[in-house]
Design an enzyme around this catalytic site. Structure first.
Site, PDB file in Angstrom:
ATOM      1  N   GLY A  60       0.853  -1.679   0.194  1.00  0.00           N
ATOM      2  CA  GLY A  60       0.295   0.452  -0.085  1.00  0.00           C
ATOM      3  C   GLY A  60       0.805   1.141  -0.225  1.00  0.00           C
ATOM      4  CG  ASN A  61       5.052   0.691   1.832  1.00  0.00           C
ATOM      5  OD1 ASN A  61       4.557   0.028   1.085  1.00  0.00           O
ATOM      6  ND2 ASN A  61       6.245   1.536   1.367  1.00  0.00           N
ATOM      7  CE  LYS A  78      -8.178  -8.915   4.103  1.00  0.00           C
ATOM      8  NZ  LYS A  78      -6.887  -8.460   3.679  1.00  0.00           N
ATOM      9  CE  LYS A  88       0.262  -6.435  -1.375  1.00  0.00           C
ATOM     10  NZ  LYS A  88       0.827  -6.852  -0.042  1.00  0.00           N
ATOM     11  CE  LYS A 139       3.758  -7.070   3.626  1.00  0.00           C
ATOM     12  NZ  LYS A 139       2.572  -6.876   2.779  1.00  0.00           N
TER      13      LYS A 139
HETATM   14  P1  ADP Z   1       1.424  -3.537   2.507  1.00  0.00           P
HETATM   15  O1  ADP Z   1       0.881  -2.152   2.050  1.00  0.00           O
HETATM   16  O2  ADP Z   1       2.973  -3.689   2.051  1.00  0.00           O
HETATM   17  O3  ADP Z   1       0.840  -4.657   2.427  1.00  0.00           O
HETATM   18  P2  ADP Z   1       1.525  -4.307   5.562  1.00  0.00           P
HETATM   19  O4  ADP Z   1       1.082  -3.014   6.630  1.00  0.00           O
HETATM   20  O5  ADP Z   1       0.823  -5.153   5.671  1.00  0.00           O
HETATM   21  O6  ADP Z   1       1.683  -3.102   4.305  1.00  0.00           O
HETATM   22  O7  ADP Z   1       2.294  -5.188   6.364  1.00  0.00           O
HETATM   23  C1  ADP Z   1       3.955  -4.590   6.955  1.00  0.00           C
HETATM   24  C2  ADP Z   1       3.877  -4.237   8.342  1.00  0.00           C
HETATM   25  O8  ADP Z   1       4.039  -5.218   8.573  1.00  0.00           O
HETATM   26  C3  ADP Z   1       5.076  -3.313   8.668  1.00  0.00           C
HETATM   27  O9  ADP Z   1       5.151  -2.465   7.912  1.00  0.00           O
HETATM   28  C4  ADP Z   1       5.136  -3.942  10.057  1.00  0.00           C
HETATM   29  O10 ADP Z   1       4.595  -3.322  10.985  1.00  0.00           O
HETATM   30  C5  ADP Z   1       4.729  -4.569  10.436  1.00  0.00           C
HETATM   31  N1  ADP Z   1       4.665  -6.076  10.523  1.00  0.00           N
HETATM   32  C6  ADP Z   1       4.294  -6.522  11.710  1.00  0.00           C
HETATM   33  N2  ADP Z   1       5.060  -7.794  11.858  1.00  0.00           N
HETATM   34  C7  ADP Z   1       6.158  -7.794  11.771  1.00  0.00           C
HETATM   35  C8  ADP Z   1       7.592  -8.290  12.005  1.00  0.00           C
HETATM   36  N3  ADP Z   1       7.075  -9.820  12.030  1.00  0.00           N
HETATM   37  N4  ADP Z   1       8.659  -7.898  11.082  1.00  0.00           N
HETATM   38  C9  ADP Z   1       7.958  -6.907  10.320  1.00  0.00           C
HETATM   39  N5  ADP Z   1       7.079  -6.224  10.000  1.00  0.00           N
HETATM   40  C10 ADP Z   1       6.095  -6.503  10.512  1.00  0.00           C
HETATM   41 MG    MG Z   2      -1.277  -5.593   3.497  1.00  0.00          MG
END
Ligand code: ADP
Ligand code: MG
Length: 309
Positions: free
Chosen positions: A11-12, A127, A210, A272
């Site tokens: 998303g970023n 969701k 996604k 992820k």
């Molecule tokens: P995207 O929009 O890329 O899907 P998300 O916000 O859904 O991003 O997921 C990424 C976020 O997950 C990171 O910014 C971090 O804050 C969080 N996160 C949660 N657990 C972990 C972890 N164990 N290691 C790293 N990041 C983590």
């Molecule tokens: Mg996400």
């Protein structure tokens, strides 16, 4: 490098509104163009959380204020989000490639993804989507067979299921373009979830993660790499705690242990790592990488990010 790569943009990489998106995709285009310049064949997928939320809200308001327009189904809103995000991404990437003297067609495929109507996720929608509802609307949603839930004390919202992706309907088109040396944007927002009914594809009111979709896409194009680009350079254990440790490389077995121990937050890092493991397990050469957008090239070269093999 000459590798096949699926890049999943978080998303970023897209910002929260239209002007932010126009600026953000330029940054994403540079990162993707670096890989293409180094010889990678790229399929790009992306999230759509804020974008599909905005579209659903806009279309719901339209139906309320202009009764001659009926309600727009969520599946149609996902298709709209794929269209306008793809439009920005493909133009930013086209321009970046041309600026580097690279002539390559970039196109977006409106992508449908088959889901199993018996997926247990449909019995447990999680969701929240769209805007907060009035009491009257809550009742109307329930009568229409939709699930509504209280969202963290802020009000009632519709919640939808997040089923597993089973098959990518337009995969032959993706492969044909890729084999012709072109760059493809596909599977935006996890794809439009559909249930096949004979020859008919019925759009369903759900959203596919996604990251899960990107793992399937990577398998279906016979990729070498699944690169998940997000807001952190590496995955951590004990994330945000004093004893936090960044991970460089782990195997699938280790990743599964860490998932069980609860190191990755559901809804953000967990899908992820699940996606990374699923792809890494699908073949000997298959490797997944989770890192920052700006570190994609360095990550593929093995200099940073978290690799799952
Ligand atoms: P995207 O929009 O890329 O899907 P998300 O916000 O859904 O991003 O997921 C990424 C976020 O997950 C990171 O910014 C971090 O804050 C969080 N996160 C949660 N657990 C972990 C972890 N164990 N290691 C790293 N990041 C983590
Ligand atoms: Mg996400």
């Amino acid at each position: 490098m000459n590798k096949r790569v699926v890049i999943a943009l978080g998303g970023n990489a897209l910002g929260n509104n239209l002007p932010e998106q126009m600026a953000a995709v330029k940054n994403a285009a540079r990162a993707v163009a670096d890989l293409i310049e180094n010889g990678c064949q790229v399929v790009l997928s992306h999230g759509n959380g804020p974008q599909v939320g905005m579209l659903k809200l806009a279309m719901d308001e339209l139906a309320i204020n202009h009764p001659k327009y009926t309600v727009t189904p969520l599946s149609v809103c996902v298709a709209m989000s794929q269209g306008y995000i793809g439009y920005d991404l493909q133009n930013a990437l086209r321009e970046e490639l041309l600026d580097r003297g690279i002539q390559k067609a970039v196109s977006t495929i409106i992508t449908q993804v088959a889901v199993d109507p018996k997926d247990p996720a449909f019995d447990n929608p999680t969701k929240p989507i769209g805007r907060y509802l009035t009491e009257q609307e809550v009742n109307a949603e329930r009568q229409a067979g939709h699930t509504v839930m209280e969202d963290a004390g802020r009000g009632w919202r519709r919640v939808v299921a997040s089923p597993r992706p089973v098959d990518i309907v337009e995969i032959d088109a993706v492969n044909a373009l890729l084999n012709a040396g072109q760059v493809v944007i596909a599977g935006g927002g996890g794809g439009i979830p559909v249930v096949p009914e004979g020859n008919h594809l019925k759009g369903t009111g759900a959203v596919i993660d996604k990251d899960w979709l990107s793992a399937l896409l990577a398998q279906k194009i016979n990729a070498d790499f699944l690169v998940i680009l997000t807001a952190v350079e590496k995955v951590a254990i004990n994330f945000g705690k004093e004893n936090q440790e960044w991970l460089d490389e782990i195997d699938c077995k280790k990743a599964e242990e860490l998932m069980k121990e609860g190191h990755f937050a559901p809804g953000s890092m967990l899908p992820k790592v699940q996606a990374a493991v699923e792809f890494a397990k699908s073949g000997d050469k298959c490797c997944s990488l989770i890192t920052l957008l700006d570190k994609a090239s360095e990550g593929i070269e093995g200099k940073t990010g978290t690799r799952i093999k």
